[in-house]
Design an enzyme around this catalytic site. Structure first.
Site, PDB file in Angstrom:
ATOM      1  N   CYS A  74       0.814  -1.220   0.000  1.00 28.33           N
ATOM      2  CA  CYS A  74       0.000   0.000   0.000  1.00 28.33           C
ATOM      3  C   CYS A  74       0.845   1.267   0.000  1.00 28.33           C
ATOM      4  CB  CYS A  74      -0.926   0.003   1.221  1.00 28.33           C
ATOM      5  SG  CYS A  74      -2.036  -1.411   1.326  1.00 28.33           S
ATOM      6  N   HIS A 129      -2.136   6.744   3.853  1.00 28.10           N
ATOM      7  CA  HIS A 129      -1.064   5.780   4.142  1.00 28.10           C
ATOM      8  C   HIS A 129       0.304   6.214   3.618  1.00 28.10           C
ATOM      9  CE1 HIS A 129      -0.528   1.193   5.084  1.00 28.10           C
ATOM     10  NE2 HIS A 129       0.143   1.998   5.901  1.00 28.10           N
TER      11      HIS A 129
END
Length: 484
Positions: A74, A129
């Site tokens: 991610c 993120h």
């Protein structure tokens, strides 16, 4: 004289407005841990009750990539997408876990800062993120606001829940909690809106879609073009779907989550249509990496599909970095299915070219400008290779159809089922492994010693070229969670 000046100013404003109108709006949506074989437009509808009509329609109206490559996690993929650089150049070649620091820095050039410099109104909605600190967050990386935001990864809700179940001290539970935040102005600190727990997990995708739809409606009649990034949370585990979608796929929680992802995508596409801006809006839809096949919560093991490719989230194999991607620009990009190579790093230079913004030349970029290929002005993509890093290691090199590995990934020594980030790395005896991904998508036959040793010359050349860029632009320390 006064009238003449006013007339000139009015003419200039009209010209500026017309120029702004010529620039396309851009909506970029990013799925989370969706595999190559999870969408029906990629698997031919072969995954039982999992159907994705809205995403399939988008794919049919634009160019669907069958060789879209990203990074194996991610954070790394998001870093590559935002900066146009390999994630190791920004110190983000591992997933940022709860309690870790790192992330985008104030001097980074991102998609947000680039589009903002080009005169765009910019908004980010959903999962980020790319660093927990304020300097790393969207509102300080070129975006005017950040809505329904959270800093980290969805599986942190499982960590918080486990602490609560174990009766951990309140202070530890509070420190480990995940929160939904928002920032309405550039430069301000993100404010906590509510806790992100298992209960809210069911609601978040609906809220992300509603925020994106509201922004599109708000911006549709404005003079300035807009850039909207949507960070979906599905189908990242735990896949607690909204009650409206539970049981809709007949394929368990993972399938229900994909059905919801498709429906939420449809809400955004419908908003573009209803606003009357479809023809002047570029829509990009991507996944950040391949599916997690083994290392998930028990109810979801085997839920994801990376199609015919070996590997999963966190390792260097094709199934980890080859996933779904598509782009639609009516009247500009012809509807097609294209097998040329394109990577997540290519969108920064490509969009910069499209909107007329020159990137600063004080840093290396690993993305290629793909404008001419997308617009049909050339047949071949500008990309022929991709390097893949995990933490502080170069773990794979892709060149044309060949995949070359200086190391080998294996399942966990304690659990032969687990792969990806939970697997182990084994050194080779000095000879890289080579696979022909076209002839052998499952990467079962090493062809290094069967007349293909010449490929290693290309491998060495690509690594040498990358290392040459480090002389003037050294990487920051790469993350490693096991060596200190």
């Amino acid at each position: 004289m006064k009238k003449r000046i006013l007339s000139m100013l009015a003419t200039g404003l009209v010209a500026l407005s017309a120029h702004a109108a010529e620039k396309p709006n851009v909506v970029l949506m990013l799925a989370d841990n969706l595999g190559y074989g999870d969408l029906s437009c990629y698997n031919g509808g072969s995954r039982g009750g999992i159907t994705t009509p809205n995403i399939d329609q988008l794919a049919s109206e634009g160019m669907r990539f069958t060789q879209f490559l990203c990074e194996p996690g991610c954070t790394p993929s998001r870093a590559g997408l935002l900066t146009g650089q390999y994630s190791i150049r920004s110190g983000m070649s591992l997933i940022i876990v709860p309690g870790a620091s790192g992330g985008l820095q104030p001097d980074d050039v991102t998609l947000g800062t680039t589009m903002k410099s080009a005169g765009y109104n910019t908004t980010y909605v959903g999962k980020w993120h790319l660093g927990p600190e304020a300097q790393s967050q969207p509102q300080n990386q070129g975006f005017d606001q950040w809505l329904v935001g959270f800093k980290g990864t969805t599986d942190s809700v499982l960590y918080s829940e486990s602490l609560k179940t174990a009766g951990a001290p309140d202070g530890l539970q509070k420190a480990a909690a995940t929160y939904i935040t928002e920032a309405k102005k550039p430069g301000e600190a993100a404010k906590v809106v509510q806790i992100y727990d298992r209960e809210y997990r069911r609601q978040i995708e609906s809220d992300i879609a509603d925020a994106a739809v509201g922004y599109i409606k708000e911006q549709a009649d404005k003079e300035d073009p807009f850039f909207l990034m949507v960070g979906w949370t599905r189908p990242h585990f735990p896949n607690d779907a909204h009650p409206d979608f539970v049981g809709k796929s007949n394929a368990g929680p993972y399938g229900d989550s994909i059905v919801e992802l498709d429906a939420r995508t449809g809400q955004v596409l419908d908003a573009i249509d209803e606003a009357g801006i479809k023809n002047n809006t570029i829509v990009i839809w991507l996944s950040d990496n391949g599916a997690t096949v083994t290392g998930t919560v028990p109810a979801e093991v085997g839920g994801g599909s990376n199609g015919p490719f070996r590997g999963e989230l966190g390792d260097g194999y094709e199934g980890s970095i080859r996933t779904a991607g598509m782009i639609r620009w009516p009247g500009k990009i012809a509807p097609s299915v294209n097998n040329e190579m394109v990577s997540v790093h290519d969108f920064l230079p490509t969009l910069a070219n499209i909107v007329g913004e020159e990137l600063p030349d004080d840093r290396p970029y690993d993305g290629f400008d793909q404008t001419d290929w997308l617009l049909g002005k050339q047949v071949k993509s500008n990309r022929q290779h991709l390097l893949t890093f995990v933490g502080d290691r170069l773990i794979a090199v892709r060149w044309n159809q060949f995949r070359i590995y200086p190391i080998e990934y294996h399942s966990s020594s304690t659990n032969p089922v687990l792969g990806g980030y939970l697997g182990t790395i084994r050194e080779t005896a000095g000879m890289p492994r080579i696979y022909d991904i076209n002839a052998d998508p499952g990467e079962l036959m090493d062809i290094a010693v069967s007349g293909n040793g010449w490929v290693l010359g290309i491998y060495s050349k690509l690594i040498k070229e990358y290392k040459a860029t480090l002389k003037d632009h050294p990487n920051p320390p790469a993350p490693n969670m096991t060596k200190f």
